[in-house]
Design an enzyme around this catalytic site. Structure first.
Site, mmCIF file in Angstrom:
data_model
loop_
_atom_site.group_PDB
_atom_site.id
_atom_site.type_symbol
_atom_site.label_atom_id
_atom_site.label_comp_id
_atom_site.label_asym_id
_atom_site.label_seq_id
_atom_site.Cartn_x
_atom_site.Cartn_y
_atom_site.Cartn_z
ATOM 1 N N VAL A 86 36.572 72.939 66.006
ATOM 2 C CA VAL A 86 36.408 74.209 65.286
ATOM 3 C C VAL A 86 35.242 74.997 65.863
ATOM 4 C CG1 VAL A 86 35.858 75.240 63.055
ATOM 5 C CG2 VAL A 86 37.441 73.312 63.174
ATOM 6 N N GLU A 91 37.177 81.060 66.354
ATOM 7 C CA GLU A 91 38.395 81.339 65.584
ATOM 8 C C GLU A 91 38.424 82.743 64.996
ATOM 9 O OE1 GLU A 91 35.240 79.564 63.160
ATOM 10 O OE2 GLU A 91 36.329 78.859 64.906
ATOM 11 N N ASP A 133 48.982 116.479 85.082
ATOM 12 C CA ASP A 133 49.721 117.705 85.344
ATOM 13 C C ASP A 133 48.721 118.856 85.401
ATOM 14 O OD1 ASP A 133 51.771 119.438 85.771
ATOM 15 O OD2 ASP A 133 52.487 119.461 83.701
ATOM 16 N N ASP A 450 54.684 115.814 79.841
ATOM 17 C CA ASP A 450 55.135 116.508 78.633
ATOM 18 C C ASP A 450 56.656 116.588 78.526
ATOM 19 O OD1 ASP A 450 55.546 118.267 80.691
ATOM 20 O OD2 ASP A 450 54.207 119.833 79.933
ATOM 21 N N GLU A 519 26.359 74.814 70.004
ATOM 22 C CA GLU A 519 26.689 73.814 68.982
ATOM 23 C C GLU A 519 27.240 72.544 69.623
ATOM 24 O OE1 GLU A 519 29.264 75.580 66.027
ATOM 25 O OE2 GLU A 519 28.303 77.523 66.318
ATOM 26 N N THR A 559 27.036 82.390 61.217
ATOM 27 C CA THR A 559 26.565 83.089 62.416
ATOM 28 C C THR A 559 27.664 83.720 63.258
ATOM 29 O OG1 THR A 559 26.638 81.090 63.780
ATOM 30 C CG2 THR A 559 24.616 81.517 62.549
ATOM 31 N N ASP A 560 28.907 83.317 63.093
ATOM 32 C CA ASP A 560 29.946 83.824 63.996
ATOM 33 C C ASP A 560 30.445 85.215 63.623
ATOM 34 O OD1 ASP A 560 29.772 81.649 65.576
ATOM 35 O OD2 ASP A 560 31.878 81.066 65.427
#
Length: 732
Positions: A86, A91, A133, A450, A519, A559-560
């Site tokens: 995780v 995620e 154009d 166009d 982490e 924190t994410d």
């Protein structure tokens, strides 16, 4: 046809028609994925493999270092593996990415650029060529009469568009004769005319042929011309045809009842029917010298890329030649009977002027490394002149026509497109080939259009840009972006916004990945170096870990999402238009990015493990605290390090202190994260849930100091990077 009887000849139906051919071309054209879509797909595959590898390696390392003495240890190891999986995966990335792109779409919509696909926001930022154009996008789509050439000289008219603002001045020749002759030219052109001007609401618009409307707009600019034109009423008209290349009207002058024929059309056609020329207020014979001078003046206007029309007139004698009042439209044979022995009044130069903001937008795009390529169906001379006026191409630069394109192979076209900025007299299939050639040369192409015939090219381009005002519904469906104002400057503004969005995507990716690596590295190195750090486990023999599974999940929660989302709306820090566009092969997560996030992640892990080592008994630095308290301090250090990392991640080169307080949402997210961490450390219910212990002020000082190492080491790295690149240290 409004009424009457006619015969329709069917030469083809369905796929055999021109519309069918365009539909088939559109069906066979494949829409390209945006660079971001390709990159996210590659990142997803890489992260998927990385997650499995990280979880397996860490679980194996735990088992090898600590062993598994029972089911409880096995559950702990499995929970750790899941938690690391995780932690390793950002995620929140899909949701944050979608929200940031949606905010970018909203910002562009406020600038009249409506995007139909979220990922096209970022693709615009990667555009290296804008194929535009001419009419209506680079120009005003308002034909303006700016030059009148007569037998006595030349008059120039100021003002643009269909409004009455402007005046007339004599450029060459005697003042009074030139103005008299110029007035006669404008009156004749305004009478041989079926257009109308509408100034309601303060905005002047043309109804009818824009070229004819240019005569009407020019009348008020020359004193007396509008009153003179109003002194006639129409009796009959000889319509314009492509074979005749002229039109005539028979008017009656109010008061005198005199009938007069006014004719306008191609200069060569009118000269062939003229026998006299207006000089001042008198008619003189059109001898060979005067005829050559008139033809030369018309050719000179054409060489300057003007659309040139000539005007002639004739007083109809009191014979049976003139039509009776109210006869309306004359057939061509009857008209040809009147259009002879005309008096040459002069010729006019008409041009669709460039938009005032287009030149600055082209220059801004060029400074950003974005080429502008003009693709038009107009005459090469006209296209070249407008391109030179706007800075798209140098004066006299190469102009490639559709006929020349047909003679080139695909490989030759790729080479020719590198040095050609103007394509004229092109067909729909040519536009498709030009887009393919530019893409084959490694460009990300934005294409405007166009008409229905532009749809295949818009679909094939990386970013198809449809005109919102003049564009057809088919074009709007084929394009990825619709311009609300049909303005080239809006495309450049959208490119700028796209680059800002891409910068913000890069910021939160840098933040999320480096934080997640921190982490994972904390747990992995904590397990491998457990003996060095003094992380020997509890008295009951259970596995001792630097972070608990619940703490890892808490770090992700706190924190994410908040800081990453705030970075998604970060204001522009560096001038994104001062650097070239990304190349199609460039990746967001390139080698330099991975090295950077890896370095930051290792510093985070080092700070967290240093805190753990300082407080635990044994290890490199002998402490005296319990495992639970040391783990809490290490846990807090990692959370704070990630909050410091949010400041780092706002730029890859500029100091974190550069425009430090411009993003209030980021500061709100940082303060919220720090506040929640205080609660999880000191609130008893949360202590029980996350295995934390209260920290003393000295512990907080240690955690903040260790966490700030992330900021200072990255500041040093940025400084060295700026020195190597010889850039000023902004904000330091």
């Amino acid at each position: 046809m409004a009424q009457g009887v006619g015969r329709a000849v069917v030469t083809g139906t369905g796929p055999a028609t021109e519309m069918g051919a365009i539909a088939d071309m559109l069906e066979r054209t494949r829409a390209e994925e945006t660079p971001l879509q390709k990159e996210i797909a590659a990142v997803s595959r890489s992260l998927g493999l990385l997650v499995v590898a990280v979880a397996v390696v860490v679980m194996v390392a735990v088992v090898l270092v600590h062993g598994v003495s029972g089911p409880g240890d096995l559950v702990t190891v499995l929970l750790l593996g899941v938690s690391l999986a995780v932690a390793a995966v950002p995620e929140g990335l899909p949701a944050i990415l979608s929200l940031v792109l949606a905010l970018g779409v909203r910002a562009m919509a406020r600038r009249n650029a409506v995007l139909k696909d979220l990922h096209s926001v970022e693709a615009l930022g990667a555009a290296s060529v804008i194929c535009s154009d001419k009419t209506g996008t680079l120009t005003r789509n308002e034909m303006t009469l700016t030059r009148v050439v007569t037998a006595s000289g030349t008059a120039a008219l100021s003002g643009t568009g269909y409004g009455p603002e402007g005046g007339a001045r004599v450029v060459s020749g005697a003042h009074d004769p030139v103005l008299v002759e110029a007035r006669a030219v404008l009156v004749g052109g305004a009478r041989a005319n079926n257009a109308q001007l509408d100034g309601s609401g303060g905005q002047w618009t043309a109804q009818g042929d824009p070229t004819e409307a240019a005569f009407l707009a020019a009348l008020p600019k020359l004193p007396g011309a509008a009153d003179a034109a109003a002194g006639f009423s129409r009796l009959a008209e000889v319509p314009f045809t492509s074979e005749r290349r002229m039109m005539s009207v028979v008017d009656e002058e109010t008061g005198t009842g005199e009938h007069r024929l006014f004719t306008k059309g191609a200069p060569d056609e009118l000269l062939a029917r003229c026998s006299g020329v207006l000089v001042g207020d008198a008619v003189e014979p059109l001898d060979a010298a005067r005829r050559a001078a008139a033809a030369g003046a018309a050719e000179a206007l054409s060489a300057e890329a003007f659309r040139v029309l000539a005007v002639a007139a004739r007083c109809l004698p009191g014979t049976g030649e003139e039509p009776a009042a109210g006869t309306g439209v004359l057939d061509v044979p009857a008209g040809d009977g009147l259009e002879h022995d005309l008096v040459w009044l002069g010729a006019v130069g008409i041009i669709d002027p460039p938009r005032e903001e287009a030149g600055a937008a082209v220059a801004r795009a060029r400074a950003a490394g974005v080429r502008t390529v003009m693709i038009t169906g107009d005459h090469p001379a006209t296209a070249g002149r407008i391109a030179a006026d706007l800075g798209i191409a140098p004066p006299g630069g190469p102009v490639l026509t559709g006929a020349q394109l047909d003679a080139l192979t695909d490989e030759e076209l790729v080479a020719a497109a590198r040095g050609t900025a103007v394509f004229a007299r092109v067909a729909p299939a040519h536009k498709l080939r030009i887009v393919a050639a530019l893409q084959a040369d490694g460009h990300v192409v934005a294409m405007t259009g166009d008409g229905v015939n532009d749809a295949p090219a818009l679909k094939a381009a990386d970013i198809g840009v449809a005109m919102g005002i003049t564009g057809t519904e088919v074009t709007k469906q084929a394009g990825r972006m619709v311009l609300g104002d049909d303005d080239y400057a809006t495309i450049v503004a959208a490119v700028h916004q796209g680059r800002v969005v891409f910068d913000n995507i890069e910021k939160f990716l840098r933040y999320l990945l480096s934080s997640n690596i921190g982490e994972v590295a904390t747990v992995f190195l904590g397990v491998v170096l457990a003996g060095v750090l003094g992380l020997t486990g509890a008295a009951d023999g259970t596995v001792a870990l630097p972070l608990l599974a619940t703490q890892i999940l808490w770090i992700n929660l706190v924190t994410d999402s908040g800081p990453a989302l705030a970075m998604g709306v970060d204001p522009e820090l560096d001038d994104v238009m001062a650097r070239p566009p990304r190349r199609p092969g460039d990746r967001i997560l390139d080698r330099a990015m991975w090295l950077r996030v890896g370095r930051v992640g290792l510093v985070m892990a080092g700070a967290a493990l240093l805190t753990l080592d300082v407080l635990l008994p044994g290890g490199l630095v002998a402490g005296h605290e319990s495992l639970e308290l040391a783990r809490t301090a290490s846990f807090t250090t990692l959370v704070l390090a990630q909050l410091f990392n949010a400041l780092n991640s706002r730029s890859g080169t500029s100091s974190a202190f550069h425009r430090l307080f411009t993003n209030r949402w980021l500061w709100a997210a940082l303060l919220l994260g720090a506040g929640l961490q205080v609660l999880v450390v000191h609130l008893p219910p949360l202590q029980a849930a996350f295995g934390t212990r209260p920290l003393e002020p000295a512990h907080w000082v240690l955690a903040v100091g260790a966490a700030s190492l992330v900021l200072w080491t990255e500041e040093l790295a940025k400084l060295l990077r700026r020195v190597r690149a010889r850039e000023p240290a902004a904000g330091c």
